[in-house]
Design a protein around this motif. Structure first.
Motif, short mmCIF file in Angstrom:
data_model
loop_
_atom_site.label_atom_id
_atom_site.label_comp_id
_atom_site.label_asym_id
_atom_site.label_seq_id
_atom_site.Cartn_x
_atom_site.Cartn_y
_atom_site.Cartn_z
N LYS A 1 -17.52 -56.04 -19.78
CA LYS A 1 -17.43 -54.71 -19.17
C LYS A 1 -16.62 -54.72 -17.88
N GLU A 2 -16.04 -55.84 -17.51
CA GLU A 2 -15.32 -55.92 -16.23
C GLU A 2 -14.21 -54.89 -16.14
N SER A 3 -14.13 -54.24 -14.99
CA SER A 3 -13.05 -53.29 -14.70
C SER A 3 -11.94 -54.01 -13.96
N THR A 4 -10.71 -53.80 -14.41
CA THR A 4 -9.57 -54.49 -13.80
C THR A 4 -8.60 -53.54 -13.12
N THR A 5 -8.86 -52.23 -13.22
CA THR A 5 -8.03 -51.24 -12.51
C THR A 5 -8.94 -50.23 -11.85
N LEU A 6 -8.40 -49.49 -10.89
CA LEU A 6 -9.16 -48.46 -10.20
C LEU A 6 -9.63 -47.38 -11.16
N SER A 7 -8.77 -46.97 -12.07
CA SER A 7 -9.16 -45.92 -13.02
C SER A 7 -10.26 -46.40 -13.95
N GLU A 8 -10.21 -47.67 -14.36
CA GLU A 8 -11.28 -48.21 -15.20
C GLU A 8 -12.60 -48.24 -14.43
N ALA A 9 -12.55 -48.64 -13.17
CA ALA A 9 -13.77 -48.69 -12.37
C ALA A 9 -14.37 -47.31 -12.18
N ALA A 10 -13.52 -46.30 -11.93
CA ALA A 10 -13.99 -44.93 -11.76
C ALA A 10 -14.58 -44.39 -13.06
N ALA A 11 -13.94 -44.69 -14.18
CA ALA A 11 -14.46 -44.23 -15.48
C ALA A 11 -15.80 -44.87 -15.78
N ALA A 12 -15.94 -46.17 -15.49
CA ALA A 12 -17.21 -46.86 -15.71
C ALA A 12 -18.30 -46.27 -14.83
N TYR A 13 -17.95 -45.91 -13.61
CA TYR A 13 -18.90 -45.29 -12.69
C TYR A 13 -19.40 -43.97 -13.27
N ARG A 14 -18.48 -43.10 -13.68
CA ARG A 14 -18.88 -41.78 -14.18
C ARG A 14 -19.73 -41.89 -15.44
N LYS A 15 -19.38 -42.82 -16.29
CA LYS A 15 -20.13 -43.01 -17.54
C LYS A 15 -21.56 -43.47 -17.25
N CYS A 16 -21.69 -44.33 -16.28
CA CYS A 16 -23.00 -44.93 -15.99
C CYS A 16 -23.85 -44.06 -15.07
N ARG A 17 -23.24 -43.40 -14.08
CA ARG A 17 -24.00 -42.70 -13.04
C ARG A 17 -24.07 -41.20 -13.23
N GLY A 18 -23.19 -40.62 -14.06
CA GLY A 18 -23.23 -39.19 -14.30
C GLY A 18 -22.71 -38.36 -13.14
N ARG A 19 -21.98 -38.98 -12.24
CA ARG A 19 -21.38 -38.30 -11.09
C ARG A 19 -19.98 -38.85 -10.86
N HIS A 20 -19.25 -38.20 -9.98
CA HIS A 20 -18.01 -38.79 -9.49
C HIS A 20 -18.35 -39.89 -8.49
N PRO A 21 -17.51 -40.90 -8.36
CA PRO A 21 -17.74 -41.91 -7.32
C PRO A 21 -17.73 -41.26 -5.94
N PRO A 22 -18.33 -41.92 -4.94
CA PRO A 22 -18.38 -41.32 -3.60
C PRO A 22 -17.01 -41.35 -2.93
N PRO A 23 -16.80 -40.51 -1.92
CA PRO A 23 -15.58 -40.61 -1.13
C PRO A 23 -15.41 -42.04 -0.61
N GLY A 24 -14.17 -42.50 -0.56
CA GLY A 24 -13.91 -43.86 -0.11
C GLY A 24 -13.96 -44.88 -1.23
N PHE A 25 -14.16 -44.43 -2.46
CA PHE A 25 -14.27 -45.35 -3.59
C PHE A 25 -12.98 -46.14 -3.78
N ASP A 26 -11.83 -45.53 -3.53
CA ASP A 26 -10.56 -46.22 -3.70
C ASP A 26 -10.41 -47.35 -2.68
N ARG A 27 -10.86 -47.11 -1.46
CA ARG A 27 -10.78 -48.15 -0.43
C ARG A 27 -11.77 -49.28 -0.75
N TRP A 28 -12.94 -48.89 -1.27
CA TRP A 28 -13.90 -49.91 -1.71
C TRP A 28 -13.30 -50.78 -2.79
N TYR A 29 -12.64 -50.17 -3.77
CA TYR A 29 -12.05 -50.94 -4.86
C TYR A 29 -10.95 -51.87 -4.34
#
Length: 668
Positions: free
Chosen positions: A131-159
């Motif tokens: 399930k490893e995410s290797t791009t920012l878009s993959e990480a954001a998609a995995a977040y939305r699928k799992c959490r049912g929300r958009h990632p928090p502000p600053g998610f791109d800087r976290w990634y």
């Protein structure tokens, strides 16, 4: 050639009597030598299902208290134990036609339960890292699928920060964050901010700078950690628990109501409505400022702590329904059938569930934390308090423990992680203080460290086997484990060959008179002799490192995982990294009663010439655990975890939280 006028002769006596007799004897031999299954049946380990074992049917299904959504170490699937020949059991195969002189077939060989658990763990781990995410878009998609929300502000800087630090990014690794924070969606954001700012021990973050008034050493260590990522954080106040013991136990009914609100709030708001920035906060004020309207916490000091801890369990759970113990002066009551939901044939198959106690009411008399903690100060009020560890029913928000970040040599072993496996000098070592809570003359028999040390005393075991001295704080192993040494009444002698376990200090009741010195204790001296301590760097020269809870979690666990030795982990405590580790892949789990301890050791060490050992399997788990810890339990991984946690915390504390998020990947 016989004339057809003569009828055929009757069969000889050999054919009529002897041959059938031989066939019957052969069949009898075969049936009597079929291997017997272990007594504990195959247990389905989905925490929401009933156990398939008849021994646990009277207890019903396990009661899970808001566990992390997914935990690879849980192995949450049935352990089918199917062979590799297309699913056909060796016991179901039909015997070949018997020859004239039948040869009894060889007994079928069945896999050891631990072999099956290891195979399941390997598959679980493979599925996890896939399930490893290797791009920012993959990480954001995995977040939305799992959490049912958009990632928090600053998610791109976290990634970006995570990738700069070569992190393995799997969304499941952060499950503990949402287990901890989701109930706060049921609180008003202003209440969250006010309660945090008004607490007595706080880290304040303003304009990218973290500070704290308290000079308490845990506060300063956590402050040091947060200061390494302060430039990426919005304004917030972080209330800290400075005690070993957790302090929040909100009633299950209230947490359940908050969790319903959290689920109702989940949505993927339209991109055009998304708020992308955090608000600035006013300067922090002192906790005793009269302008703050803080909820009265009504701190409790009730003992035994079990009465506090169990209110976080569901109302129909065994822990809530069982009669509370009032005396601990006798041999503890062991009820291993309560462990069936998290075990497979006597061994832990679901390590997350094993750390639950809502389905295990007998643990109230088997763990020091439930009997009498070192300190007790608890509240029913939900407010955002951060801490380093907690029980399943506590409501703190977990940070990496201070000793993990500070990397003190007494907890990590320093830079020396041990020699290669073949160069190790002994099998098992454990050293520790007789902690677990405040033991005294009438309660020490229920403390877990006292029990473990007694179980490693060859003399005590020998006397227990002979019936000359019944054990006063442990039980001899169940027949479930079919131990060869026990069959020969040599359990004590066998343990003495490989166990180096002892207390360095008996941690006597400070109220006892006369005052005890040099680590001795008047009421336990007859049962234990203190031994010299050993630095972790020395302990790493041994192959097997049992890890037993003390007053709370064991601060040595990360050092054990990073070593070349194999941790055998028993715990009731939750930590930040739990979702990153897979039981039987990176460590060996052990039930909190320790009834499986001897079976685990017989599997790895073997017994004389009658039971083969699995030294190579132990080495593989040790090396896999070390390699994985060096990949996902680094200080950089702690920073990444805390950064993600605090971004989520800042959003939950914001009045605009329902519409806040990071959606740049969708906008483009």
């Amino acid at each position: 050639m016989r004339s057809p006028a003569f009828p055929p002769r009757r069969p000889s006596h050999f054919v009529r009597y002897i041959l059938p007799a031989v066939l019957i004897l052969g069949l009898f031999y075969y049936l009597s030598h079929k291997p017997r299954d272990l007594q504990v049946s195959n247990t389905y380990i989905n925490p929401n299902s009933h156990s398939s074992s008849s021994s646990s049917s009277e207890h019903g299904a396990p009661w899970v208290v808001n566990p992390p959504a997914k935990n690879p170490s849980s192995n949450q699937k049935p352990v089918h134990g199917e062979p590799e020949d297309g699913g056909k059991s060796v016991h179901d195969s039909k015997p070949a036609p018997a020859p004239a002189q039948p040869v009894p077939p060889k007994p079928a060989v069945t896999a050891h339960p631990i072999d099956e658990l290891i195979n399941v763990a390997e598959k679980d781990f493979e599925n996890l890292i896939a399930k490893e995410s290797t791009t920012l878009s993959e990480a954001a998609a995995a977040y939305r699928k799992c959490r049912g929300r958009h990632p928090p502000p600053g998610f791109d800087r976290w990634y970006e920060f995570a990738k700069e630090n070569n992190a393995v990014l799997v969304e499941d690794f952060f499950d503990q964050i949402y287990h901890d924070l989701n109930p706060f969606w049921g609180l008003d954001p202003l209440t969250i901010r006010t309660e945090a700012m008004g607490y007595e021990m706080v880290i304040n973050i303003r304009n990218g700078n973290a500070s704290a008034e308290s000079d308490w050493f845990w506060t300063q260590i956590w402050l040091n950690m947060i200061q390494t990522i302060e430039h990426l954080l919005p304004d917030m106040d972080i209330a800290l628990n400075a005690m070993d013991e957790p302090r929040l136990v909100v009633p299950w009914e209230e947490i359940s109501a908050h969790m319903k609100k959290e689920k109702q709030s989940r949505m993927l708001s339209p991109v055009k409505n998304i708020v992308k920035d955090f608000k600035s906060l006013p300067p922090p004020v002192k906790h005793d400022d009269k302008s703050l309207h803080i909820i009265n916490k009504d701190w409790e000091d009730t003992n035994p702590y079990w009465l506090i801890a169990r209110r976080g369990c569901p109302p129909d759970s065994p822990a809530r329904k069982a009669q509370a113990m009032t005396s601990f002066d006798e041999k503890p009551n062991f009820s291993p059938s309560w462990a069936t939901p998290h075990q497979y044939q006597g061994y832990v198959s679901n390590s997350t569930l094993a750390s639950e106690f809502c389905h295990q009411p007998d643990l109230q008399g088997l763990e020091g934390i439930f009997i009498r903690p070192l300190t007790t100060s608890a509240t029913k009020v939900l407010f955002p308090m951060f801490g380093g560890s907690k029980l399943a029913t506590n409501n703190e928000i977990l940070l990496p423990a201070p000793m993990y970040w500070n990397e003190e040599e007494r907890f990590t072993g320093g830079d020396d992680h041990g020699p290669s496996w073949e160069d190790k000098i002994g099998p098992v070592i454990w050293r520790g203080v007789a902690t677990g809570g405040r033991n005294n003359e009438t309660n020490w028999r229920g403390f877990q460290r006292h029990r473990f040390v007694s179980m490693n005393n060859g003399t005590k075991l020998k006397r227990a086997e002979e019936g000359t001295e019944p054990p006063i704080n442990f039980e001899l192993p169940s027949a479930t484990y079919n131990l060869a040494a026990q069959k020969e009444k040599r359990l004590g002698a066998w343990i003495s060959q490989w166990s180096d376990v002892g207390f360095t200090d008996l941690f006597c009741d400070p109220d006892i008179e006369p005052q005890q010195e040099d680590g001795q204790c008047i009421y336990t001296d007859e049962h234990y002799e203190t031994v010299l301590g050993q630095k972790l760097a020395v302990q790493f020269y041994y192959k097997y490192l049992p890890d037993i809870d003390g007053n709370s979690f064991s601060g040595r666990y990360l050092g054990f995982l990073r070593s070349t030795s194999l941790p055998i982990k028993s715990t009731l405590w939750r930590e930040w990294h739990d979702s990153r580790l897979t039981a039987w892949k990176h460590f060996v789990p052990m039930d909190n009663r320790f009834g499986d301890y001897y079976g685990i050791m017989e599997y790895f060490l073997g017994y004389d010439d009658s039971v083969p050992g699995h030294d190579n399997v132990a080495e593989k788990i040790a090396m896999d655990g070390k390699a994985w810890a060096e990949k996902v339990l680094r200080k950089e991984d702690m920073q990444i975890y805390v950064l993600r946690l605090l971004l989520e915390y800042a959003r939950i504390s914001d009045d605009r939280r329902e519409n806040m998020g990071w959606v740049d990947d969708l906008a483009s």
